[in-house]
Design an enzyme around this catalytic site. Structure first.
Site, short mmCIF file in Angstrom:
data_model
loop_
_atom_site.label_atom_id
_atom_site.label_comp_id
_atom_site.label_asym_id
_atom_site.label_seq_id
_atom_site.Cartn_x
_atom_site.Cartn_y
_atom_site.Cartn_z
N ARG A 16 0.80 -1.22 0.00
CA ARG A 16 0.00 0.00 0.00
C ARG A 16 0.84 1.28 0.00
NH1 ARG A 16 -3.59 -2.27 4.87
NH2 ARG A 16 -1.73 -3.56 5.06
N LYS A 23 9.22 -1.16 3.34
CA LYS A 23 8.60 -0.30 4.35
C LYS A 23 9.53 0.03 5.51
CE LYS A 23 4.63 -1.76 6.05
NZ LYS A 23 3.19 -2.00 6.19
N GLN A 75 12.97 -14.47 5.23
CA GLN A 75 11.72 -15.21 5.01
C GLN A 75 11.49 -15.22 3.50
OE1 GLN A 75 8.14 -13.19 6.24
NE2 GLN A 75 6.93 -15.07 6.35
N GLU A 152 -8.86 -10.60 12.69
CA GLU A 152 -8.42 -9.61 11.72
C GLU A 152 -9.63 -8.93 11.09
OE1 GLU A 152 -5.08 -8.68 11.14
OE2 GLU A 152 -5.10 -9.79 13.01
N ALA A 378 31.84 42.80 -0.65
CA ALA A 378 30.89 42.08 -1.50
C ALA A 378 31.60 41.51 -2.72
CB ALA A 378 29.77 43.02 -1.93
#
Ligand code: UD1
Ligand code: CA
Length: 452
Positions: A16, A23, A75, A152, A378
């Site tokens: 998402r 993430k 995983q 859930e 300057a």
């Protein structure tokens, strides 16, 4: 006491977020989500920290290359939070207590983590009451208030969806029980995943003690699934940082228009105007004023100095009673000493500007040492780069550098010398002398009458 091992689950896709970055590497207040969690978890002093990664695993490992606190676990297939824990348990010692944290819940406080690890129940889950519980797993309690199961959002019926107590995803349980229970999880749910949350029902079936520990502050348990949630949490966190600063005596023109992406240390009576961004580690001493829209990173500002609007400081040190800006840029290793003034469109890199010296407009000072009470006119430029190497410019005390001077380094200008405007200085200038290095002006009388 049993050793504590922490498992952070961060293998998920984060679909998402619609991002190329995993993430765990999205940033909140200038730090990645994973860095936020590791900072807190390290303070728990666990014997090991395991992080389960999958999507973008290489990117994550690269981002934490220098971090030797983390044990990475891959995983390969992402079959749910329960499956992620099954992978983790191959590496957790049998006698450990395990604290499980979800990788997208970055702000859980140390106190809350401690409360959970010290709860004494066989399984404890951290919950919170949310006005809008949409998307989260709901905590289902029985009439006696016991936590029975977690359902859930996708699997919940209308009555369960009306529950406002939600699962934050943080759990504490022994390795022994995890090893018994995880193999019994199934994928009979809407997601077709192994849900870690199903452990709660399993524990109840065995009449084990399950405790729901309520977190007090929704900020610390907000999960991040979308850019909107990330932005909302960012604002909430910034508001908290602003509140903390005000509690320390800082005056903020508008607490909603301040961004601190790192550590900001402040003295008393500091004033910060709107739109300022602080990054890395910054220190503002007593009485410092920061004008609107300044961006300050890894810099130290001394007492009563004024940073005017739109100044950009990075790795700079400013002493007391200095004035910097508007529109000044101090780059790494710029050191501005007491009472010096750096004005608009002046860029300073790796240079010391001595006490009371001024560079008020349009100058570049790089690789230079400038003494006390020097006036830099300057348009002055230190020509520090010959295309191959960088060279040093030294300017003594009380020097007057006329406007539009080019100082071709390496070059030194001794104490009390003056340089005429428009000079190109290629050789050293002796003390108290006047150097003029420019073409002489010639006026040709009557030129217009002959040529036009
Ligand atoms: C999860 C919880 C939900 C809770 C919410 C709080 C479960 C089943 N659900 O839902 O009860 O209210 O967090 O924010 O635990 N992950 C893996 N491997 C996987 C799947 C996920 O490591 O195979 C990691 C993800 O990277 C993520 C975390 O686990 O950091 C949670 O996964 P996510 O899909 O975001 O779960 P939620 O739907 O938010
Ligand atoms: Ca989530």
């Amino acid at each position: 006491m049993k050793p504590l091992e922490v498992c952070i689950l961060a293998a998920g896709l984060g679909t998402r977020m619609k991002s190329q970055r995993p993430k765990a590497l999205q940033t909140l207040a200038g730090r990645t989500l994973l860095a936020h969690q590791l900072a807190t978890i390290s303070r728990l002093e666990p014997s090991r920290i395991h992080v389960v990664i999958g999507q973008g695993a290489d990117q994550i490992r690269d981002a934490f290359l220098d971090d030797n606190r983390v044990h990475w676990i891959l995983q390969e297939e992402r079959l749910g939070t329960g499956h992620a824990m099954m992978q983790a348990m191959l590496h957790v010692s049998d006698n450990a207590d395990v604290l499980i944290v979800l990788g997208d819940v970055p702000l859980i406080s140390l106190d809350t983590m401690r409360r959970l690890t010290e709860s004494g129940a066989d399984l404890s889950v951290l919950s919170v009451l949310l006005d809008d519980p949409t998307g989260y797993g709901r905590i289902v309690r029985d009439d006696a208030g016991q936590v029975r199961r977690i359902v859930e959002q996708r699997d919940a019926d209308d009555i369960e969806r009306a529950i406002h107590e939600i699962n934050t995803g943080v759990m504490s349980v022994s390795a022994g029980l995890l090893n018994e229970w995880l193999p019994r999880l199934d994928r009979n749910n809407e997601q077709n995943e192994y849900l870690l949350t199903d452990l709660v029902a399993l524990a109840n079936d065995e009449h084990r003690t399950v405790e729901g520990v309520l977190a007090e502050n929704p900020l610390e348990v907000t999960g991040i699934n979308s850019r909107q949630q990330l932005a909302t949490l960012e604002r909430d966190l910034q508001k908290k940082i602003a509140d903390d600063l005000m509690a320390q005596g800082v005056q903020l023109a508008d607490p909603m228009r301040l961004d601190v992406r790192g550590e900001l240390l402040v003295g008393r009576d500091v004033f910060i105007d709107v739109g300022c961004v602080f990054e890395g580690r910054c220190e503002l001493a007593d009485g410092v004023t920061v004008g609107p829209y300044s961006v300050i990173r890894d810099s130290t500002i001394g007492p009563d100095s004024v940073i005017k609007s739109h100044a950009v400081l990075d790795g700079a040190t400013v002493a007391s009673e200095c004035s910097v800006g508007p529109f000044a840029r101090l780059r790494p290793e710029a050191r501005i000493e007491e009472g010096a003034a750096i004005g608009n469109f002046v860029e300073i890199k790796k240079s010391v500007v001595g006490r009371g010296s001024k560079a008020s407009h349009l100058a570049y000072l790089g690789d230079s040492t400038i003494g006390e009470d020097v006036n830099i006119g300057a348009g002055t430029i230190t020509c520090n780069y010959d295309g191959v190497n960088k060279h040093q410019t030294n300017i003594g005390d009380g020097v007057f550098v006329g406007s539009n001077t080019s100082l071709v380094a390496p070059v030194s200008v001794a104490d009390g010398a003056s340089i005429g405007a428009g000079s190109v200085i290629t050789t050293d200038v002796p003390s108290r002398s006047l150097a003029i290095g420019r073409g002489r002006q010639r006026n040709i009388e009557g030129w217009a009458a002959r040529n036009k």
